[in-house]
Design an enzyme around this catalytic site. Structure first.
Site, PDB file in Angstrom:
ATOM      1  N   ASP A   1     -10.322   3.017   1.963  1.00  0.00           N
ATOM      2  CA  ASP A   1     -10.581   2.282   3.430  1.00  0.00           C
ATOM      3  C   ASP A   1     -11.323   3.216   4.106  1.00  0.00           C
ATOM      4  O   ASP A   1     -12.311   2.987   5.028  1.00  0.00           O
ATOM      5  CB  ASP A   1      -9.234   2.081   3.992  1.00  0.00           C
ATOM      6  CG  ASP A   1      -8.638   0.700   3.402  1.00  0.00           C
ATOM      7  OD1 ASP A   1      -9.298   0.010   2.835  1.00  0.00           O
ATOM      8  OD2 ASP A   1      -7.221   0.594   3.352  1.00  0.00           O
TER       9      ASP A   1
ATOM     10  N   LYS B   1       0.846  -1.315  -0.010  1.00  0.00           N
ATOM     11  CA  LYS B   1       0.065  -0.026  -0.002  1.00  0.00           C
ATOM     12  C   LYS B   1       0.962   1.377   0.104  1.00  0.00           C
ATOM     13  O   LYS B   1       0.559   2.273  -0.617  1.00  0.00           O
ATOM     14  CB  LYS B   1      -1.047   0.086   1.332  1.00  0.00           C
ATOM     15  CG  LYS B   1      -1.971  -0.855   1.122  1.00  0.00           C
ATOM     16  CD  LYS B   1      -3.086  -0.766   2.251  1.00  0.00           C
ATOM     17  CE  LYS B   1      -4.380  -1.738   2.199  1.00  0.00           C
ATOM     18  NZ  LYS B   1      -5.377  -1.398   3.083  1.00  0.00           N
TER      19      LYS B   1
END
Ligand code: ATR
Length: 281
Positions: A106, A70
């Protein structure tokens, strides 16, 4: 969406075998009748830079990025969306005029799940967040956006909580783990972003009897669906929100980018993923 042929997307990580993303996107492709594909790709950290650099010429419309890539996705992008920039990590990639764009959904997933499961959550002002890792950053972004003015980050390693408070600025305070009980007394929402409770291990990380009656308790852990924290909160009559909903909701914006249709998080999708989690216990 790729304008030629069948749109292709992926999830890249290392390891990747346990990712539920192919199941989620596969379900949407199938039920919406979209002739696209979504595949798992295992890329070693040594090769992720090259993989990302080659993406604009790969034929993929984009994809998801998971652990441990990420941060690499965040670094490699030509452009970041606001969430990825502030969170410092990206989980969704797409192309704009041949350039690699990285976003972070997210925080959106966390907020959209609360919108669905506890719609009054945005009326809150005070939040208690357990943990100070990557997941905590996404939760802080969402709580900030939702207008929480007093966000208390509690972490075993106090210096990491302090880093987050500095990064996100006013309204966020950092505390050691021992402060959690006292900080719970007037919290409108408690969110666990640590790995505590994963696999059902241990008891509740916080004494939920200390929370006010109207508090919401959310966990980002989804194996088990009801963590010891959520079980204790439910036992005390509090509104609980599990981690699976966040996983489902974070997937929707990426799907829309790659395949051109906004998919819905439905009880049937949830049931499909729950069945898979049960089957692989
Ligand atoms: P993620 O990106 O999934 O959030 P992470 O960056 O490794 O993962 O963060 C994990 C979080 O769980 C951290 O807040 C970690 O606390 P430390 O910063 O002190 O390591 C927390 N955590 C993990 N195991 C823990 C434990 N046994 N007790 C308390 N906190 C724990």
């Amino acid at each position: 969406m790729a304008d030629r042929g069948i749109a292709k997307a992926f999830v890249v990580g290392h390891p990747i075998a346990h990712s539920r993303s192919p199941l989620i996107h596969g379900y949407w492709l199938e039920t919406l009748g979209i002739p696209g594909s979504y595949e798992r790709i295992d890329v070693h950290p040594d090769s992720i830079g090259r993989f990302l650099a080659e993406l604009p010429r790969s034929g993929f419309a984009g994809g998801n990025v998971t652990i441990p890539h990420k941060e690499a996705a965040h670094r490699a992008a030509d452009r970041l969306d606001e969430a990825a920039e502030l969170i410092g990590a990206a989980n969704t990639l797409w192309l704009e005029e041949g350039r690699l764009v990285a976003g972070n959904t997210d925080a959106y997933g966390f907020a959209a799940n609360l919108d669905a499961e506890a719609p009054h959550w945005k009326k809150g002002r005070t939040a208690l967040v357990l943990g100070a890792g990557g997941a905590a950053r996404a939760v802080l972004f969402a709580l900030n956006e939702a207008g929480f003015g007093d966000i208390r980050v509690v972490n075993r390693t106090l210096s990491r909580a302090r880093e987050l408070a500095d990064r996100f600025g006013a309204g966020i305070s950092a505390h050691g783990w021992e402060a959690a009980g006292a900080l719970a007394a007037d919290a409108d929402i408690l969110v666990n972003t640590t790995s505590l409770g994963m696999g059902g291990a241990g008891g509740s990380p916080v004494d939920v009897s200390l929370l006010p009656d109207g508090a919401i308790v959310a966990d980002i852990v989804y194996v088990p669906l009801e963590t010891p924290l959520l079980a204790a909160a439910r036992g005390r009559g509090l509104r609980t929100v599990d981690g699976l909903g966040m996983l489902l909701h974070q997937a929707a914006p990426g799907f829309e980018r790659w395949f051109g249709t906004r998919p819905e998080v439905t009880p049937a999708l949830r049931a499909r993923i729950v069945a898979d989690l049960e089957a692989h216990k």
